[in-house]
Motif scaffolding. Structure first.
Motif, PDB file in Angstrom:
ATOM      1  N   GLN A 150       0.841  -1.199   0.000  1.00  0.00           N
ATOM      2  CA  GLN A 150       0.000   0.000   0.000  1.00  0.00           C
ATOM      3  C   GLN A 150       0.882   1.259   0.000  1.00  0.00           C
ATOM      4  O   GLN A 150       0.572   2.256  -0.619  1.00  0.00           O
ATOM      5  CB  GLN A 150      -0.849  -0.023   1.272  1.00  0.00           C
ATOM      6  CG  GLN A 150      -2.077   0.828   1.228  1.00  0.00           C
ATOM      7  CD  GLN A 150      -3.203   0.135   0.467  1.00  0.00           C
ATOM      8  OE1 GLN A 150      -3.256  -1.098   0.414  1.00  0.00           O
ATOM      9  NE2 GLN A 150      -4.077   0.931  -0.123  1.00  0.00           N
ATOM     10  N   HIS A 151       1.979   1.162   0.710  1.00  0.00           N
ATOM     11  CA  HIS A 151       2.944   2.264   0.765  1.00  0.00           C
ATOM     12  C   HIS A 151       4.301   1.741   0.315  1.00  0.00           C
ATOM     13  O   HIS A 151       4.866   0.857   0.953  1.00  0.00           O
ATOM     14  CB  HIS A 151       3.056   2.823   2.177  1.00  0.00           C
ATOM     15  CG  HIS A 151       1.740   3.312   2.708  1.00  0.00           C
ATOM     16  ND1 HIS A 151       1.190   4.517   2.341  1.00  0.00           N
ATOM     17  CD2 HIS A 151       0.840   2.729   3.525  1.00  0.00           C
ATOM     18  CE1 HIS A 151       0.015   4.667   2.926  1.00  0.00           C
ATOM     19  NE2 HIS A 151      -0.224   3.588   3.652  1.00  0.00           N
ATOM     20  N   GLY A 152       4.793   2.304  -0.770  1.00  0.00           N
ATOM     21  CA  GLY A 152       6.099   1.899  -1.272  1.00  0.00           C
ATOM     22  C   GLY A 152       7.208   2.627  -0.527  1.00  0.00           C
ATOM     23  O   GLY A 152       7.031   3.080   0.608  1.00  0.00           O
ATOM     24  N   ASN A 169       2.194   7.500  -0.889  1.00  0.00           N
ATOM     25  CA  ASN A 169       0.768   7.206  -1.041  1.00  0.00           C
ATOM     26  C   ASN A 169       0.395   6.908  -2.479  1.00  0.00           C
ATOM     27  O   ASN A 169      -0.577   7.449  -2.997  1.00  0.00           O
ATOM     28  CB  ASN A 169      -0.037   8.415  -0.551  1.00  0.00           C
ATOM     29  CG  ASN A 169      -0.834   8.063   0.678  1.00  0.00           C
ATOM     30  OD1 ASN A 169      -1.142   6.882   0.889  1.00  0.00           O
ATOM     31  ND2 ASN A 169      -1.151   9.048   1.487  1.00  0.00           N
ATOM     32  N   TRP A 170       1.136   6.046  -3.114  1.00  0.00           N
ATOM     33  CA  TRP A 170       0.971   5.912  -4.563  1.00  0.00           C
ATOM     34  C   TRP A 170      -0.416   5.450  -4.971  1.00  0.00           C
ATOM     35  O   TRP A 170      -0.849   5.686  -6.093  1.00  0.00           O
ATOM     36  CB  TRP A 170       2.041   4.983  -5.143  1.00  0.00           C
ATOM     37  CG  TRP A 170       1.850   3.519  -4.846  1.00  0.00           C
ATOM     38  CD1 TRP A 170       2.005   2.900  -3.658  1.00  0.00           C
ATOM     39  CD2 TRP A 170       1.458   2.512  -5.780  1.00  0.00           C
ATOM     40  NE1 TRP A 170       1.745   1.551  -3.770  1.00  0.00           N
ATOM     41  CE2 TRP A 170       1.413   1.282  -5.069  1.00  0.00           C
ATOM     42  CE3 TRP A 170       1.150   2.501  -7.148  1.00  0.00           C
ATOM     43  CZ2 TRP A 170       1.063   0.081  -5.681  1.00  0.00           C
ATOM     44  CZ3 TRP A 170       0.804   1.300  -7.744  1.00  0.00           C
ATOM     45  CH2 TRP A 170       0.758   0.111  -7.013  1.00  0.00           C
ATOM     46  N   LEU A 171      -1.148   4.826  -4.049  1.00  0.00           N
ATOM     47  CA  LEU A 171      -2.477   4.311  -4.407  1.00  0.00           C
ATOM     48  C   LEU A 171      -3.610   5.257  -4.021  1.00  0.00           C
ATOM     49  O   LEU A 171      -4.777   4.929  -4.199  1.00  0.00           O
ATOM     50  CB  LEU A 171      -2.691   2.950  -3.743  1.00  0.00           C
ATOM     51  CG  LEU A 171      -1.904   1.811  -4.381  1.00  0.00           C
ATOM     52  CD1 LEU A 171      -1.992   0.552  -3.531  1.00  0.00           C
ATOM     53  CD2 LEU A 171      -2.414   1.532  -5.801  1.00  0.00           C
ATOM     54  N   GLU A 172      -3.219   6.411  -3.495  1.00  0.00           N
ATOM     55  CA  GLU A 172      -4.247   7.330  -2.986  1.00  0.00           C
ATOM     56  C   GLU A 172      -5.350   7.588  -4.015  1.00  0.00           C
ATOM     57  O   GLU A 172      -6.535   7.578  -3.692  1.00  0.00           O
ATOM     58  CB  GLU A 172      -3.578   8.652  -2.604  1.00  0.00           C
ATOM     59  CG  GLU A 172      -4.438   9.530  -1.743  1.00  0.00           C
ATOM     60  CD  GLU A 172      -3.701  10.797  -1.329  1.00  0.00           C
ATOM     61  OE1 GLU A 172      -2.691  11.138  -1.995  1.00  0.00           O
ATOM     62  OE2 GLU A 172      -4.151  11.438  -0.371  1.00  0.00           O
ATOM     63  N   LEU A 173      -4.957   7.801  -5.253  1.00  0.00           N
ATOM     64  CA  LEU A 173      -5.950   8.094  -6.287  1.00  0.00           C
ATOM     65  C   LEU A 173      -6.259   6.882  -7.153  1.00  0.00           C
ATOM     66  O   LEU A 173      -6.851   6.992  -8.215  1.00  0.00           O
ATOM     67  CB  LEU A 173      -5.469   9.261  -7.156  1.00  0.00           C
ATOM     68  CG  LEU A 173      -5.225  10.571  -6.396  1.00  0.00           C
ATOM     69  CD1 LEU A 173      -4.610  11.621  -7.306  1.00  0.00           C
ATOM     70  CD2 LEU A 173      -6.518  11.100  -5.779  1.00  0.00           C
ATOM     71  N   SER A 269       0.456  -6.316   3.934  1.00  0.00           N
ATOM     72  CA  SER A 269       0.939  -5.679   2.703  1.00  0.00           C
ATOM     73  C   SER A 269       0.894  -4.147   2.793  1.00  0.00           C
ATOM     74  O   SER A 269       0.887  -3.461   1.787  1.00  0.00           O
ATOM     75  CB  SER A 269       0.139  -6.179   1.489  1.00  0.00           C
ATOM     76  OG  SER A 269      -1.236  -5.934   1.682  1.00  0.00           O
ATOM     77  N   GLN A 270       0.855  -3.641   4.019  1.00  0.00           N
ATOM     78  CA  GLN A 270       0.793  -2.183   4.202  1.00  0.00           C
ATOM     79  C   GLN A 270       2.024  -1.455   3.673  1.00  0.00           C
ATOM     80  O   GLN A 270       1.927  -0.477   2.980  1.00  0.00           O
ATOM     81  CB  GLN A 270       0.680  -1.831   5.694  1.00  0.00           C
ATOM     82  CG  GLN A 270      -0.719  -1.605   6.199  1.00  0.00           C
ATOM     83  CD  GLN A 270      -1.503  -0.606   5.395  1.00  0.00           C
ATOM     84  OE1 GLN A 270      -1.020   0.485   5.110  1.00  0.00           O
ATOM     85  NE2 GLN A 270      -2.708  -0.971   5.011  1.00  0.00           N
ATOM     86  N   VAL A 271       3.193  -1.926   4.086  1.00  0.00           N
ATOM     87  CA  VAL A 271       4.352  -1.080   3.843  1.00  0.00           C
ATOM     88  C   VAL A 271       5.600  -1.878   3.492  1.00  0.00           C
ATOM     89  O   VAL A 271       5.869  -2.944   4.036  1.00  0.00           O
ATOM     90  CB  VAL A 271       4.566  -0.120   5.056  1.00  0.00           C
ATOM     91  CG1 VAL A 271       4.646  -0.858   6.360  1.00  0.00           C
ATOM     92  CG2 VAL A 271       5.814   0.746   4.883  1.00  0.00           C
TER      93      VAL A 271
END
Ligand code: NBG
Length: 820
Positions: A150-152, A169-173, A269-271
């Motif tokens: 979720q966070h690279g 926050n690459w998945l924010e959008l 898979s958060q970070v």
């Protein structure tokens, strides 16, 4: 030949119509009301549509052929931005550009909206991304398996010159490039205990009774080959709470606990662990490793079939490549599935397991070899621990048989270490459980064989091999350096993008004055482009008529950013002393890019020092612009694509015997920068190929390092004996870069004088002298251009296509399956 197939009959109008209908149907907006993200997403969808047919055909052909598949298991994929690569593969670049222009939209502006998926830390993750690109380009059936964090990798910022990490926050959008498949989720178990029973024939039967589980939800990404119809997949797993798990709690009315359970599961898979080269011994990290590996192995087995007869065909159907030790738990997982779940005999299962796994080691630092404590493993994966013990028992018996009475050897080689705590050595498990073990550059593979894993290579010499790393010429030349690409196209045609050995045909052009002139114009334009990028991105103002001296890579002591700092401080010190006349110096812009692991304090100190030195020098009028230090924050793949083509000088100055390979070094050479470097990693091969006249060599060799360390290295003796070194260190210690505060960099100074693990002081004088040679060489711009062209012409070897061919020949033996 080998042109990327232009997508059949896509006109600008078709593309535009598609784009508008995407905005309407998928985003529910029109052109006037569309947000930036609406526009970018619609553009991405319009492009990807043209690759999906190829993807589906590829999957069908591979399935029908029962093709042997390379399953690349990697905890990291540092992908970089996707749009340009998809356009290159689909041949739609011009159409997309014209279409956007026809709508009054700037294509470049839209492309810049993309947030790159930074699902990796550095070289290891970027290598995995290059490899999946090359596998697709070479028509090899392959799937990259990994984790959809979720966070690279964190976004680096500087506050008062110090690194402060911000979440990525690459998945924010949302990401328009991914295809989630929740229906294909796989359950992954953890914890609990193992029950043993005995069957009628007296065999031990193990049943793992796990305590909890999570769902691994696959997200697929297109991996299009270049100049081929083939489109492979990258399959990244995302963790979700299983329904049974939280439903139970929900029904009992305990909402808080249900939410907590979900959070716990999804944490997996958060970070991305922001560690580079050193393992982070955290339970969550082991959970991550088992999570993605268990899902991937199960999925592969599902494709082959689970009857014993089908399982026996595994070696013909799949080969797993373990990218470093992170996925090595796959070996006992495969054993567990074959033996416990599908009822195969242990010995047969072990034969199959060993024949389907191979292991790539990416390090030489002993502290970077992962170990997992037996306590933790036993708690999280009790059955796997039992299996590891049994594998070790058999292995240790084999060692005892071949070396009777050598218990010291047994202790050294055992998969289980006893000191300083009982733990599983993952590199040993990987070596025992694999057919082939490879290093990532010639020198590295030699050192692996002769030092790190010497006992294993004595036992099984044929197991060890080398595959020198490579980089994809699509992203790092064709896309990143369009000016150079056009120049090459005009000179030798366009086949080089798919066959990088063709670059050798550029060699005669090094003697062509007009070509050298054009080559220099391309470099100058790339510098101007970088200057503009850094102005916009970081508010940095650079002169573009200087030598661009670039050191970009993770911040690590062994890579020796500190040596570069000492060079900069020496130049500054000599200007202040009047020993160097800034007016007669070749102006030099030193550009750093580096993230430090958040917990790596010395690395963070060095970042602070670089920024402090930069701030002081850049503000000092006495320097008269002869020296400038730029340190843009948050170096990433996107910045690399602008930075590398603009470089004159590539800094590859690690202590010999420490950098496994390096891949940045290859990207620079391919873009016509000259290397200043030690005989370390792939530098050795770069120098052999480009020629020692076109490479600035300095420093101790690996055997010299070993000798010096054996006899007792005393850094302070170098300090005492070398006036310019002493001056530089004294200047730092004096507080000259810290507003007079002598304490600020005391830690760095005393470490250099009393420890200096990576022999910065020992190599200082040689480095300064090599930089003097650089300075005089650069004065002859025409001769420099010739060397730079020869660097490009002779670096074709460093294509990741060549690396993949080497893996195919030496390890995988997987036939290509071209898709018509
Ligand atoms: C890194 C090495 C580099 C090498 C890359 C890719 C790890 C553990 N290793 O030298 O430090 O180029 O792997 O092989 O990140």
């Amino acid at each position: 030949m080998n042109q990327p197939p232009a997508s059949p009959s896509v006109s600008v109008d078709d593309f535009t119509t598609d784009f508008i209908s995407r905005l309407h149907n998928s985003r529910g907006v029109d052109l006037e009301s569309a947000s930036d993200n609406d526009l970018y997403s619609a553009l991405a969808w319009t492009v990807r549509k043209h690759l999906i047919d190829r993807w589906l055909v590829t999957k069908r052909v591979q399935r029908e052929n029962k093709a042997k598949t390379v399953a690349y298991l990697s905890a990291e994929y540092l992908l970089g931005a996707q749009l340009h690569n998809m356009l290159l593969a689909s041949g739609l670049g011009t159409v997309a550009r014209e279409s956007m222009a026809s709508l009054g939209l700037s294509f470049d502006w839209l492309a810049e909206l993309e947030v790159e998926p930074g699902l990796g830390n550095g070289g290891l993750g970027r290598l995995a991304a290059c490899f999946v690109d090359s596998l697709a380009t070479l028509d090899i059936p392959a799937t990259g398996y990994g984790i959809r964090y979720q966070h690279g990798i964190f976004r680096q910022t500087f506050v008062d010159g110090r690194q402060v990490e911000q979440p990525d926050n690459w998945l924010e959008l949302g990401s328009p490039w991914e295809f989630p498949h929740p229906e294909a989720s796989i359950v992954v178990h953890f914890g609990g205990h193992v029950e043993h029973t005995t069957d009628a024939e007296g065999n031990d039967l193990a049943a793992w009774k796990p305590a909890w589980n999570v769902l691994a939800v696959p997200y697929n990404y297109l991996v299009p080959g270049y100049g081929t119809q083939n489109v492979n997949s990258l399959r990244l797993w995302s963790a979700r709470a299983t329904q049974s798990f939280d439903l139970q709690i929900f029904n009992s009315g305990d909402y808080e606990n249900a939410v907590r359970a979900q959070t716990y599961a999804e944490n997996i898979s958060q970070v991305l662990y922001p560690e580079d080269s050193t393992p982070q011994g955290k339970e969550l990290r082991l959970q991550q490793q088992y999570f993605f590996v268990a899902a991937s192995v199960q999925e592969m087995i599902g494709q082959v079939g689970t009857s014993l007869d089908e399982l026996r065909t595994l070696p013909q159907r799949v080969v797993f490549q373990l990218n470093d030790t992170h996925p090595v738990i796959a070996i006992p997982e495969m054993m567990r599935l074959l033996v416990d779940v599908y009822g195969m005999e242990w010995d047969e299962a072990w034969g199959i397991t060993r024949s389907v796994f191979n292991y790539t080691c990416h390090t030489l630092l002993p502290e970077a070899l992962e170990v997992w404590s037996v306590d933790l493993l036993g708690r999280l994966l009790p059955r796997h621990l039992e299996i590891i013990y049994r594998i070790n028992d058999d292995f240790v018996a084999e060692v005892r048989e071949s070396h009777p009475g050598n218990e010291l050897l047994v202790r050294r080689m055992s998969i289980i270490q006893e000191q300083p705590f009982r733990a599983v050595r993952m590199a040993h498990l990987a070596t025992v459980g694999s057919t082939k073990v490879n290093g990532v550059a010639a020198l590295h593979s030699e050192l692996l064989k002769d030092k790190v894993l010497v006992d294993f290579s004595n036992l099984w010499p044929e197991k060890f091999t080398n595959v020198t790393n490579g980089v994809t010429p699509r992203r790092f030349v064709k896309i990143a350096n369009p000016g150079l690409s056009s120049l090459i196209d005009e000179a030798i045609g366009t086949d080089w993008v798919k066959d990088l050995s063709q670059l050798s045909r550029l060699e005669p052009f090094a003697d062509d004055a007009a070509f050298r002139e054009q080559f220099r114009a391309v470099k100058a334009a790339n510098k101007t482009r970088l200057v503009e990028t850094l102005r916009k991105r970081d508010g940095i103002e650079l002169a573009d008529d200087a030598i661009f001296d670039v050191m970009v890579k993770r911040l690590h002591e062994y890579k020796r950013q500190m040596l570069k700092v000492l060079h900069v401080v020496t130049l500054y010190d000599k200007i202040l002393r009047g020993e160097l006349d800034p007016e007669s110096m070749t102006p030099r812009v030193v550009i750093f890019g580096a993230k430090a692991a958040p917990g790596y304090l010395m690395a963070k100190e060095i970042i602070a020092l670089i920024n402090a030195v930069g701030a002081t020098i850049n503000a000092d009028p006495r320097v008269k612009g002869a020296l400038y230090v730029a340190f843009p924050a948050n170096y990433n793949v996107t910045l690399a694509e602008t930075l590398i083509p603009a470089a004159d000088l590539s800094e590859q100055i690690s202590l010999a015997g420490k950098e496994a390979s390096g891949t940045g070094n290859m990207k620079f050479a391919l873009n016509g920068a000259l290397t200043i470097g030690t005989l370390d990693g792939a530098n050795v091969e770069i120098r052999e190929l480009v020629g020692d006249d076109n490479f600035f060599l300095f420093g101790l060799t690996e055997p010299e390092v070993a000798t010096l360390q054996a006899k007792g290295y005393v850094p302070s003796a170098y300090y005492e004996a070398n006036a310019s070194l002493k001056n530089a260190i004294d200047l730092i210690a004096s507080g000259a870069f810290s507003g007079g505060n002598r304490q600020t960099f005391e830690g760095i100074v005393s470490d250099l004088l009393w420890h200096d693990r990576f022999l910065v002081l020992a190599d200082y004088q040689a480095y300064i002298e090599a930089q003097n040679v650089v300075e005089s060489a650069y004065a002859d711009q025409d001769a420099w251009a010739k060397s730079a062209i020869l660097n490009v012409a002779r670096s074709g070897f460093f294509s990741s296509d060549r690396s993949i061919r080497d893996y195919l020949d030496r390890i995988w033996h997987t036939p290509a399956v071209p898709v018509q």
